[in-house]
Design an enzyme around this catalytic site. Structure first.
Site, short mmCIF file in Angstrom:
data_model
loop_
_atom_site.label_atom_id
_atom_site.label_comp_id
_atom_site.label_asym_id
_atom_site.label_seq_id
_atom_site.Cartn_x
_atom_site.Cartn_y
_atom_site.Cartn_z
N LYS A 157 59.65 59.35 11.49
CA LYS A 157 58.63 58.48 10.89
C LYS A 157 57.41 59.34 10.60
O LYS A 157 56.94 60.05 11.49
CB LYS A 157 58.21 57.37 11.86
CG LYS A 157 59.33 56.46 12.31
CD LYS A 157 58.81 55.36 13.22
CE LYS A 157 58.47 55.79 14.64
NZ LYS A 157 59.57 56.30 15.45
N ALA A 258 53.65 41.04 9.65
CA ALA A 258 53.29 40.67 8.28
C ALA A 258 52.13 41.56 7.86
O ALA A 258 51.33 42.01 8.70
CB ALA A 258 52.87 39.20 8.25
N GLY A 263 55.17 50.44 1.96
CA GLY A 263 54.99 51.48 0.95
C GLY A 263 55.61 52.76 1.46
O GLY A 263 56.56 52.73 2.23
N CYS A 266 59.73 56.31 1.38
CA CYS A 266 61.13 56.02 1.73
C CYS A 266 61.58 54.60 1.43
O CYS A 266 62.48 54.40 0.62
CB CYS A 266 61.36 56.36 3.19
SG CYS A 266 61.24 58.13 3.50
N LYS A 269 61.88 53.43 -2.36
CA LYS A 269 62.90 54.11 -3.16
C LYS A 269 64.30 53.91 -2.58
O LYS A 269 65.27 53.82 -3.32
CB LYS A 269 62.56 55.59 -3.33
CG LYS A 269 62.95 56.49 -2.20
CD LYS A 269 62.80 57.96 -2.59
CE LYS A 269 62.98 58.86 -1.38
NZ LYS A 269 64.26 58.73 -0.68
N1 LIG Z 1 58.93 61.50 4.37
C1 LIG Z 1 59.66 60.85 5.26
O1 LIG Z 1 59.14 60.17 6.15
C2 LIG Z 1 61.15 60.96 5.25
C3 LIG Z 1 61.89 60.54 6.37
C4 LIG Z 1 63.27 60.66 6.35
C5 LIG Z 1 63.90 61.14 5.21
N2 LIG Z 1 63.17 61.51 4.13
C6 LIG Z 1 63.89 62.06 2.96
O2 LIG Z 1 63.75 63.48 2.98
C7 LIG Z 1 63.68 63.97 1.65
C8 LIG Z 1 62.40 64.77 1.47
O3 LIG Z 1 61.30 63.91 1.66
P1 LIG Z 1 59.82 64.46 1.87
O4 LIG Z 1 58.96 63.28 2.15
O5 LIG Z 1 59.85 65.60 2.81
O6 LIG Z 1 59.51 65.01 0.39
P2 LIG Z 1 58.33 65.96 -0.08
O7 LIG Z 1 58.08 65.61 -1.50
O8 LIG Z 1 57.21 65.93 0.90
O9 LIG Z 1 58.97 67.43 0.00
C9 LIG Z 1 60.00 67.90 -0.83
C10 LIG Z 1 59.75 69.37 -1.11
O10 LIG Z 1 60.88 69.94 -1.74
C11 LIG Z 1 60.42 70.93 -2.65
N3 LIG Z 1 61.51 71.26 -3.57
C12 LIG Z 1 61.99 70.56 -4.62
N4 LIG Z 1 63.02 71.20 -5.18
C13 LIG Z 1 63.20 72.34 -4.49
C14 LIG Z 1 64.14 73.43 -4.60
N5 LIG Z 1 65.10 73.43 -5.51
N6 LIG Z 1 64.02 74.43 -3.72
C15 LIG Z 1 63.06 74.43 -2.78
N7 LIG Z 1 62.18 73.43 -2.62
C16 LIG Z 1 62.24 72.39 -3.47
C17 LIG Z 1 59.20 70.29 -3.26
O11 LIG Z 1 58.36 71.24 -3.88
C18 LIG Z 1 58.56 69.62 -2.04
O12 LIG Z 1 57.64 70.49 -1.40
C19 LIG Z 1 63.80 62.75 0.74
O13 LIG Z 1 65.13 62.57 0.39
C20 LIG Z 1 63.34 61.63 1.63
O14 LIG Z 1 63.88 60.39 1.26
C21 LIG Z 1 61.82 61.46 4.13
#
Ligand SMILES: NC(=O)c1ccc[n+]([C@@H]2O[C@H](COP(=O)([O-])OP(=O)(O)OC[C@H]3O[C@@H](n4cnc5c(N)ncnc54)[C@H](O)[C@@H]3O)[C@@H](O)[C@H]2O)c1
Length: 442
Positions: A157, A258, A263, A266, A269
């Protein structure tokens, strides 16, 4: 173990830092040069409690490095985590271009056995696509190198990411390859020493589990938000109702609040992607469609209450707003209800004076120089002369505010509480007009 983490955002950076904390040698790769420059200088691009210390300690020890060099990153880790973004496509389905680009990169450069781990949230079938992309790159090079693809969705989280990663409720590993399963168990063993919480399952089930978890959590929120609208009408207090139902162990207290809608990067989308990928299989997810539409409506609930009180035209009005981040302890404003609330208030001619403990810079980036919006440096600075105070994020520092200041600084003592932080009876006794979410007195 040698680990590469591809993508150094919320998930990638936390994963890399926490794996390094256990003694692994981690290289974090990103295509964002600015982000990598910051990390190499010892700066942290995001606000995440506890993360800076873990990053600094492990960078200092030489176990955590940051690079934009894709070839070096592919060469480094036996374990290659893919933690890049999977944003919604135009139609709401998960856009896999970054995941597949990361996979191709590995295939382009690998020379020995790799376990490629999908940590990004990806729909069922993605591991097969990742496998095909790597195989394709190896075939282009005319080489045969053994590799396995594993699904290991992340459940951390934001705001408690380091804590969640270090003490996970469960670790889901979808894999077929015994050698890969063995390596995943070894990597995660230090995180689950007191009892085994690693669940090995088939790959489609692992991929599906992540969406199922987020869809369930989003459903609980929309359910409570829908009930709150009815509670407002019939004079019931949703907070009392929450306690009344949460005490049933089949329901539980968590995630039953509530508010102004969910937002973040995650839930919105992932609910959309689930609906879309189901539709592609000929399955209509009616419940999740409703979860999404209830949420969209809920983002306007505070503005609806403001309009009910002041009328459609808010020209000449000024509103104090506490909270911009989509939840406390993060500066993340992706899909934050505050974006909808600010835009709608400005559209109706009002001015907004907003404060957030950590998201001010992000808000300036998101809103640019929106005329009528001022971002201030303290909760108190938002109040003077405003027509009302709107609470949008439940930061701790808003929980016991200076009610005298609220009463004396606002043009009239009026609070629209989008997070139900205060008790209606207390507010009444303080002489503050109060509208919460589903508190029976809209
Ligand atoms: N943020 C959360 O709380 C959370 C929790 C669980 C799962 N997720 C999942 O994890 C994934 C990442 O989420 P996030 O919030 O960390 O995203 P984010 O946007 O913070 O980070 C993604 C990073 O990947 C980089 N990137 C993109 N293409 C790349 C490539 N080809 N090579 C190297 N780097 C590259 C981007 O520049 C960016 O810095 C998503 O699928 C999301 O759904 C997120």
């Amino acid at each position: 173990m040698k680990v590469t983490v591809i993508g150094s955002g919320y998930v990638g950076l936390v994963t890399g830092a926490c794996l390094a904390e256990m003694g692994n040698h981690v290289v974090c790769l990103d295509v964002d040069v600015r982000k990598i420059d910051m990390l190499q200088r010892g700066e942290i691009p995001i606000h995440e409690p506890g993360l800076a210390a873990v990053v600094a300690r492990n960078a200092e020890a030489g176990r955590l490095q940051f690079t934009t060099d894709a070839a070096a990153a592919a060469a480094h880790g036996t374990l290659q985590f893919i933690g890049v973004g999977t944003p919604p496509d135009e139609d709401g389905s998960a856009d896999l271009q970054y995941v597949l680009a990361a996979a191709r990169n590995i295939g382009r450069h690998m020379t020995d056995y790799k376990v490629v781990i999908d940590k990004s949230t990806v729909p069922v079938g993605t591991a097969a696509k990742v496998k095909a992309a790597i195989a394709d790159e190896l075939a282009r090079r005319g080489v045969a190198v053994d590799f396995a693809v594993v699904s290991n969705p992340e459940f951390l989280k934001e705001g408690a990411a380091v804590e969640d990663f270090m003490r996970p409720d469960r670790i889901v590993v979808g894999a077929e390859d015994e050698r890969a399963i063995h390596l995943m168990r070894a990597l995660y063993a230090p995180f689950i020493r007191n009892h085994d919480r690693l669940l090995v399952m088939d790959i489609p089930s692992a991929e599906f589990t992540k969406y199922a978890a987020n869809c369930m959590l989003a459903t609980r929120i929309s359910f409570m938000n829908e009930l709150s609208r009815m509670a407002d009408r019939v004079g019931a207090d949703i907070e009392q109702v929450r306690k009344g139902i949460g005490s049933d162990p089949r329901i539980g207290y968590h995630f039953l609040y509530a508010g102004t809608g969910y937002g973040g990067s995650c839930f919105p989308k992932d609910v959309k992607a689930m609906v879309r990928s189901a539709a592609a299989q000929g399955v209509r997810m009616e419940l999740l469609e409703a979860v999404e539409s209830v949420n969209e409506r809920q983002k306007s609930v505070l503005v609806d209450k403001v309009v009910a009180r002041f009328g459609e035209d808010l020209a000449g009005r000024c509103f104090a707003m506490w909270g911009l981040a989509f939840k406390p302890n993060t500066d993340d404003m992706r899909e934050a209800p505050s974006r909808v609330i600010v835009a709608e208030l400005l559209r109706r001619g009002a001015r907004v004076r907003a404060y957030d403990p950590v998201a001010a810079d992000e808000a300036r980036r998101v809103f640019g120089d929106a005329p009528g919006l001022e971002i201030v440096g303290s909760a108190a600075a938002a109040l003077p002369g405003a027509d009302a105070l709107l609470i949008v994020t439940e930061w701790k520092e808003f929980k016991s505010p200076d009610f005298d200041a609220i009463r004396s600084q606002l043009r009239q003592p009026l609070v629209f509480d989008g997070r139900n932080l205060y008790e209606p009876a207390l507010m009444k006794s303080l002489g503050i007009e109060y509208a919460g979410i589903g508190r029976g007195a809209a």
